[in-house]
Design a protein around this motif. Structure first.
Motif, PDB file in Angstrom:
ATOM      1  N   SER A 248     -15.994  33.025  43.327  1.00 10.84           N
ATOM      2  CA  SER A 248     -15.149  33.546  44.403  1.00 10.84           C
ATOM      3  C   SER A 248     -13.726  33.010  44.339  1.00 10.84           C
ATOM      4  O   SER A 248     -12.803  33.663  44.821  1.00 10.84           O
ATOM      5  CB  SER A 248     -15.768  33.232  45.755  1.00 10.84           C
ATOM      6  OG  SER A 248     -15.868  31.838  45.933  1.00 10.84           O
ATOM      7  N   ALA A 249     -13.541  31.851  43.730  1.00 11.76           N
ATOM      8  CA  ALA A 249     -12.208  31.252  43.671  1.00 11.76           C
ATOM      9  C   ALA A 249     -11.257  32.016  42.756  1.00 11.76           C
ATOM     10  O   ALA A 249     -10.047  31.937  42.917  1.00 11.76           O
ATOM     11  CB  ALA A 249     -12.304  29.800  43.204  1.00 11.76           C
ATOM     12  N   ILE A 250     -11.778  32.774  41.813  1.00 12.26           N
ATOM     13  CA  ILE A 250     -10.904  33.439  40.857  1.00 12.26           C
ATOM     14  C   ILE A 250     -11.019  34.961  40.868  1.00 12.26           C
ATOM     15  O   ILE A 250     -10.348  35.630  40.095  1.00 12.26           O
ATOM     16  CB  ILE A 250     -11.182  32.932  39.434  1.00 12.26           C
ATOM     17  CG1 ILE A 250     -12.647  33.112  39.092  1.00 12.26           C
ATOM     18  CG2 ILE A 250     -10.774  31.491  39.263  1.00 12.26           C
ATOM     19  CD1 ILE A 250     -12.851  33.530  37.697  1.00 12.26           C
ATOM     20  N   LEU A 251     -11.841  35.503  41.729  1.00 13.80           N
ATOM     21  CA  LEU A 251     -12.072  36.941  41.758  1.00 13.80           C
ATOM     22  C   LEU A 251     -10.790  37.741  41.968  1.00 13.80           C
ATOM     23  O   LEU A 251     -10.633  38.823  41.413  1.00 13.80           O
ATOM     24  CB  LEU A 251     -13.101  37.278  42.841  1.00 13.80           C
ATOM     25  CG  LEU A 251     -13.664  38.684  42.826  1.00 13.80           C
ATOM     26  CD1 LEU A 251     -14.305  38.988  41.469  1.00 13.80           C
ATOM     27  CD2 LEU A 251     -14.671  38.862  43.933  1.00 13.80           C
ATOM     28  N   HIS A 252      -9.865  37.201  42.730  1.00 16.33           N
ATOM     29  CA  HIS A 252      -8.618  37.920  42.996  1.00 16.33           C
ATOM     30  C   HIS A 252      -7.740  38.075  41.751  1.00 16.33           C
ATOM     31  O   HIS A 252      -6.827  38.886  41.734  1.00 16.33           O
ATOM     32  CB  HIS A 252      -7.836  37.242  44.133  1.00 16.33           C
ATOM     33  CG  HIS A 252      -7.372  35.867  43.807  1.00 16.33           C
ATOM     34  ND1 HIS A 252      -8.201  34.770  43.885  1.00 16.33           N
ATOM     35  CD2 HIS A 252      -6.171  35.416  43.374  1.00 16.33           C
ATOM     36  CE1 HIS A 252      -7.520  33.694  43.522  1.00 16.33           C
ATOM     37  NE2 HIS A 252      -6.293  34.062  43.218  1.00 16.33           N
ATOM     38  N   TYR A 253      -8.008  37.311  40.684  1.00 14.28           N
ATOM     39  CA  TYR A 253      -7.247  37.439  39.435  1.00 14.28           C
ATOM     40  C   TYR A 253      -7.674  38.644  38.597  1.00 14.28           C
ATOM     41  O   TYR A 253      -6.959  39.064  37.703  1.00 14.28           O
ATOM     42  CB  TYR A 253      -7.422  36.192  38.560  1.00 14.28           C
ATOM     43  CG  TYR A 253      -6.446  35.101  38.863  1.00 14.28           C
ATOM     44  CD1 TYR A 253      -5.090  35.269  38.654  1.00 14.28           C
ATOM     45  CD2 TYR A 253      -6.890  33.877  39.350  1.00 14.28           C
ATOM     46  CE1 TYR A 253      -4.199  34.260  38.930  1.00 14.28           C
ATOM     47  CE2 TYR A 253      -6.007  32.858  39.636  1.00 14.28           C
ATOM     48  CZ  TYR A 253      -4.663  33.059  39.425  1.00 14.28           C
ATOM     49  OH  TYR A 253      -3.788  32.057  39.692  1.00 14.28           O
TER      50      TYR A 253
END
Length: 166
Positions: free
Chosen positions: A132-137
Protein backbone atom coordinates in the motif's frame (compact mmCIF):
# COMPACT_ATOMS: atom_id res chain seq x y z
CA UNK A 1 39.10 -19.38 -32.00
CA UNK A 2 38.78 -15.97 -33.59
CA UNK A 3 34.99 -15.98 -33.32
CA UNK A 4 35.22 -16.63 -29.58
CA UNK A 5 37.65 -13.74 -29.25
CA UNK A 6 35.36 -11.51 -31.28
CA UNK A 7 32.34 -12.49 -29.18
CA UNK A 8 34.23 -11.75 -25.97
CA UNK A 9 35.42 -8.40 -27.32
CA UNK A 10 31.89 -7.49 -28.44
CA UNK A 11 30.55 -8.54 -25.01
CA UNK A 12 33.16 -6.35 -23.28
CA UNK A 13 32.42 -3.35 -25.49
CA UNK A 14 28.66 -3.63 -25.00
CA UNK A 15 29.02 -4.11 -21.25
CA UNK A 16 31.31 -1.07 -21.04
CA UNK A 17 28.89 1.02 -23.10
CA UNK A 18 25.93 0.03 -20.93
CA UNK A 19 27.95 0.80 -17.80
CA UNK A 20 29.03 4.20 -19.15
CA UNK A 21 25.49 5.07 -20.22
CA UNK A 22 24.26 4.22 -16.72
CA UNK A 23 26.93 6.43 -15.20
CA UNK A 24 26.16 9.36 -17.53
CA UNK A 25 22.48 9.03 -16.75
CA UNK A 26 23.17 9.13 -13.02
CA UNK A 27 24.96 12.47 -13.49
CA UNK A 28 21.97 14.14 -15.15
CA UNK A 29 18.82 13.75 -13.07
CA UNK A 30 15.55 14.24 -14.93
CA UNK A 31 13.40 17.16 -13.75
CA UNK A 32 10.60 14.82 -12.67
CA UNK A 33 9.01 15.04 -9.22
CA UNK A 34 9.03 11.25 -8.76
CA UNK A 35 12.18 9.54 -7.53
CA UNK A 36 13.80 6.74 -9.49
CA UNK A 37 12.41 7.53 -12.93
CA UNK A 38 15.12 7.47 -15.58
CA UNK A 39 15.31 7.21 -19.35
CA UNK A 40 17.31 3.98 -19.16
CA UNK A 41 20.05 4.73 -21.66
CA UNK A 42 21.82 1.47 -20.80
CA UNK A 43 18.75 -0.34 -22.08
CA UNK A 44 19.58 0.99 -25.53
CA UNK A 45 22.65 -1.24 -25.48
CA UNK A 46 20.66 -4.16 -24.09
CA UNK A 47 18.00 -4.05 -26.81
CA UNK A 48 20.67 -3.79 -29.51
CA UNK A 49 22.43 -6.84 -28.08
CA UNK A 50 19.09 -8.66 -27.82
CA UNK A 51 18.40 -8.13 -31.52
CA UNK A 52 21.99 -8.64 -32.69
CA UNK A 53 23.20 -11.51 -30.54
CA UNK A 54 20.15 -12.96 -28.80
CA UNK A 55 18.76 -13.40 -25.33
CA UNK A 56 21.76 -15.05 -23.65
CA UNK A 57 24.15 -12.28 -24.70
CA UNK A 58 21.70 -9.53 -23.70
CA UNK A 59 21.05 -11.23 -20.37
CA UNK A 60 24.79 -11.53 -19.69
CA UNK A 61 25.51 -7.90 -20.55
CA UNK A 62 22.59 -6.76 -18.41
CA UNK A 63 23.56 -8.80 -15.36
CA UNK A 64 27.22 -7.76 -15.50
CA UNK A 65 26.24 -4.10 -15.94
CA UNK A 66 23.87 -4.27 -12.98
CA UNK A 67 26.51 -5.82 -10.76
CA UNK A 68 29.14 -3.27 -11.85
CA UNK A 69 26.73 -0.41 -11.18
CA UNK A 70 25.84 -1.72 -7.74
CA UNK A 71 29.49 -2.22 -6.81
CA UNK A 72 30.57 1.16 -8.18
CA UNK A 73 27.70 3.55 -7.50
CA UNK A 74 24.92 1.72 -5.74
CA UNK A 75 23.94 -0.59 -2.98
CA UNK A 76 22.63 -4.07 -2.43
CA UNK A 77 19.06 -2.78 -2.50
CA UNK A 78 19.77 -0.98 -5.74
CA UNK A 79 21.05 -4.24 -7.17
CA UNK A 80 17.81 -6.00 -6.19
CA UNK A 81 15.74 -3.30 -7.91
CA UNK A 82 17.90 -3.35 -11.04
CA UNK A 83 18.04 -7.12 -11.33
CA UNK A 84 14.30 -7.52 -10.89
CA UNK A 85 13.56 -4.94 -13.55
CA UNK A 86 16.22 -6.18 -15.94
CA UNK A 87 15.41 -9.88 -15.72
CA UNK A 88 11.65 -9.45 -16.01
CA UNK A 89 11.89 -6.96 -18.87
CA UNK A 90 14.36 -9.12 -20.79
CA UNK A 91 12.10 -12.16 -20.42
CA UNK A 92 9.12 -10.15 -21.67
CA UNK A 93 11.05 -8.62 -24.56
CA UNK A 94 12.43 -11.98 -25.64
CA UNK A 95 8.96 -13.51 -25.49
CA UNK A 96 7.55 -10.76 -27.70
CA UNK A 97 10.53 -10.85 -30.04
CA UNK A 98 10.00 -14.58 -30.61
CA UNK A 99 6.41 -14.07 -31.74
CA UNK A 100 7.58 -14.11 -35.36
CA UNK A 101 4.17 -14.44 -37.04
CA UNK A 102 3.00 -11.22 -35.37
CA UNK A 103 6.12 -9.27 -36.40
CA UNK A 104 6.14 -7.06 -33.33
CA UNK A 105 8.36 -4.03 -33.90
CA UNK A 106 11.45 -3.23 -31.87
CA UNK A 107 9.72 -0.10 -30.62
CA UNK A 108 6.79 -2.15 -29.25
CA UNK A 109 9.14 -4.72 -27.73
CA UNK A 110 11.16 -1.96 -26.08
CA UNK A 111 8.08 -0.16 -24.77
CA UNK A 112 6.80 -3.37 -23.13
CA UNK A 113 10.32 -3.88 -21.75
CA UNK A 114 10.28 -0.40 -20.22
CA UNK A 115 6.91 -0.98 -18.58
CA UNK A 116 7.85 -4.42 -17.27
CA UNK A 117 11.20 -3.10 -15.99
CA UNK A 118 9.41 -0.55 -13.84
CA UNK A 119 6.83 -3.09 -12.70
CA UNK A 120 9.66 -5.43 -11.63
CA UNK A 121 11.15 -2.66 -9.56
CA UNK A 122 7.71 -1.92 -8.12
CA UNK A 123 7.41 -5.57 -7.06
CA UNK A 124 10.71 -5.37 -5.19
CA UNK A 125 9.67 -2.11 -3.55
CA UNK A 126 6.36 -3.58 -2.47
CA UNK A 127 8.18 -6.55 -0.94
CA UNK A 128 10.52 -4.23 0.94
CA UNK A 129 8.22 -1.43 2.10
CA UNK A 130 4.73 -2.81 1.75
CA UNK A 131 2.22 -2.90 -1.04
CA UNK A 132 0.00 0.00 0.00
CA UNK A 133 2.92 2.36 0.57
CA UNK A 134 3.92 2.38 -3.10
CA UNK A 135 0.68 1.70 -4.96
CA UNK A 136 0.30 5.36 -5.91
CA UNK A 137 3.54 5.12 -7.97
CA UNK A 138 2.04 2.57 -10.36
CA UNK A 139 0.55 4.97 -12.96
CA UNK A 140 3.64 7.17 -13.02
CA UNK A 141 5.99 4.21 -13.40
CA UNK A 142 3.77 2.68 -16.06
CA UNK A 143 3.77 5.78 -18.25
CA UNK A 144 7.43 6.53 -17.57
CA UNK A 145 8.31 2.99 -18.68
CA UNK A 146 6.15 3.34 -21.76
CA UNK A 147 7.66 6.67 -22.80
CA UNK A 148 11.24 5.59 -22.06
CA UNK A 149 10.66 2.28 -23.83
CA UNK A 150 9.37 3.99 -26.96
CA UNK A 151 12.33 6.39 -27.02
CA UNK A 152 14.85 3.58 -26.46
CA UNK A 153 13.09 1.49 -29.13
CA UNK A 154 13.30 4.31 -31.69
CA UNK A 155 16.98 4.90 -30.89
CA UNK A 156 17.66 1.14 -30.95
CA UNK A 157 16.06 0.78 -34.36
CA UNK A 158 18.15 3.66 -35.71
CA UNK A 159 21.34 2.26 -34.19
CA UNK A 160 20.73 -1.24 -35.55
CA UNK A 161 20.16 0.23 -38.99
CA UNK A 162 23.52 2.04 -38.77
CA UNK A 163 25.33 -0.94 -37.26
CA UNK A 164 24.13 -3.22 -40.07
CA UNK A 165 26.19 -1.11 -42.47
CA UNK A 166 29.35 -2.26 -40.71
Amino acid sequence: MQTTTKKMARFAVYTALAFIFSYIESLVPLPIPFPGIKLGLANLVIIIVLYQSGFTAAFSVSIVRNILNALTFGSLFGLFYSLAGSVLSLLAMEGLRRLKPLKISMISVSSIGGIIHNMGQLLVASALVGHSAILHYFPFLYFAGLIAGVLIGVLGKLCLKRLSQF
